[in-house]
Design a protein around this motif. Structure first.
Motif: not given
Ligand SMILES: NC(=O)c1ccc[n+]([C@@H]2O[C@H](COP(=O)([O-])OP(=O)(O)OC[C@H]3O[C@@H](n4cnc5c(N)ncnc54)[C@H](OP(=O)(O)O)[C@@H]3O)[C@@H](O)[C@H]2O)c1
Length: 245
Positions: A37, A131, A10-13, A149, A180, A178, A79-81, A182-183, A33, A98
């Motif tokens: 989502r 990474s 469900s994340g961007g990547l 990473k 996503t 990138m 793609c988890v991170g 996350a950023t 998880r 975490d």
């Protein structure tokens, strides 16, 4: 068509890669998880598995659920991170833990469960881990994520050596920044965005679609003789330093 498990789907990547592999005709198993989502991102498309791959039991459960649904996996895209930034002298223990959990420990357990699944039926397969450019070149305030990473890259090389004889290929992609979720915070303002883009020898902000293309290639038969490698997609950030004018 081969079946690929995407974790962090469900994340961007994860979503960019799912779009790409869907277009290439792959059968997908999408793990995250939160089933809500996953459903919001994919509707009723593909097999969706709720689970947390940051423990060995959680990672095994995701693969067992997909096997129970009749899927034999050929590929894994982990793609988890997360990206925990901050100078290490100020970082809380919980944030460092975490960061290791999300980036390194999840990769270890998910890859272990994936190779066990393949070996149970003596089948070949391909895995791609994610990474970051920060694992290769010292970048201020990236101590935690760089440590995690760099661990992912070491893990992939060792596992690629262990399982090469089983026809299991393991590679890593290492992106620069990138666009996503996350950023969102890091790229939140025009000033911050332009400053981030200027850090790269080829200036700009990367896209998850670009990285998904590289990952799709690494998972495909076209990369059948490629294993144990880290593939940078970072505008030259980690490897070149042009003359400053
Ligand atoms: N975006 C960038 O600029 C950038 C740069 C370098 C490397 N990367 C790496 O690229 C990968 C994909 O990231 P992204 O940009 O797509 O970010 P994202 O949109 O935030 O997706 C990351 C996914 O990882 C899962 N996750 C995050 N923290 C977790 C935790 N503590 N435990 C378990 N699962 C967790 C989340 O899954 P749930 O849906 O289950 O919550 C989320 O969907 C990550 O490995 C990241 O480190 C990204």
């Amino acid at each position: 068509m081969p079946t690929v498990l995407i974790t962090g789907a469900s994340g961007g990547l994860g979503q960019a890669l799912a779009r790409r592999l869907e277009a290439d005709g792959y059968d997908l198993v999408l793990a995250g998880r939160d089933s809500g989502r996953l459903q919001a991102a994919y509707g009723d498309r593909h097999l969706q598995v709720e689970g947390d791959c940051t423990t060995s039991a959680g990672a095994q459960a995701i693969i067992e659920k997909s096997a129970l649904a009749g899927r034999h996996l050929d590929g894994l895209a982990h793609c988890v991170g997360n990206i925990r930034l901050g100078a290490m002298h100020r970082m809380r223990d919980a944030d460092f833990a975490d960061c290791l959990q999300a980036n390194l420990i999840s990769a270890f357990h998910t890859l272990a469960a994936f190779v066990a699944h393949l070996r149970a039926d003596n089948r070949p397969g391909a895995a791609v881990l994610v990474s970051s450019a920060a694992a290769r070149i010292g970048t201020p305030n990236h101590e935690a994520v760089a440590a995690a990473k760099a661990g992912v890259e070491g893990l992939a090389r060792a596992a690629a050596a262990t399982y090469a004889a089983n026809g299991i290929r393991i590679n890593v992609v290492a992106p620069g920044i990138m666009e996503t979720p996350a950023t969102t915070g890091i790229l939140g303002s025009t000033v911050a965005r332009e400053a981030a883009a200027r850090q790269y020898p080829l200036p700009g902000i990367g896209s998850a679609d670009e990285l998904a293309g590289l990952m799709a290639w690494l998972l495909s038969p076209a990369a059948a003789r490629v294993t144990g490698q880290v593939w940078s997609l970072d505008g030259g950030f980690s490897s070149i330093r042009p003359i400053v004018k």
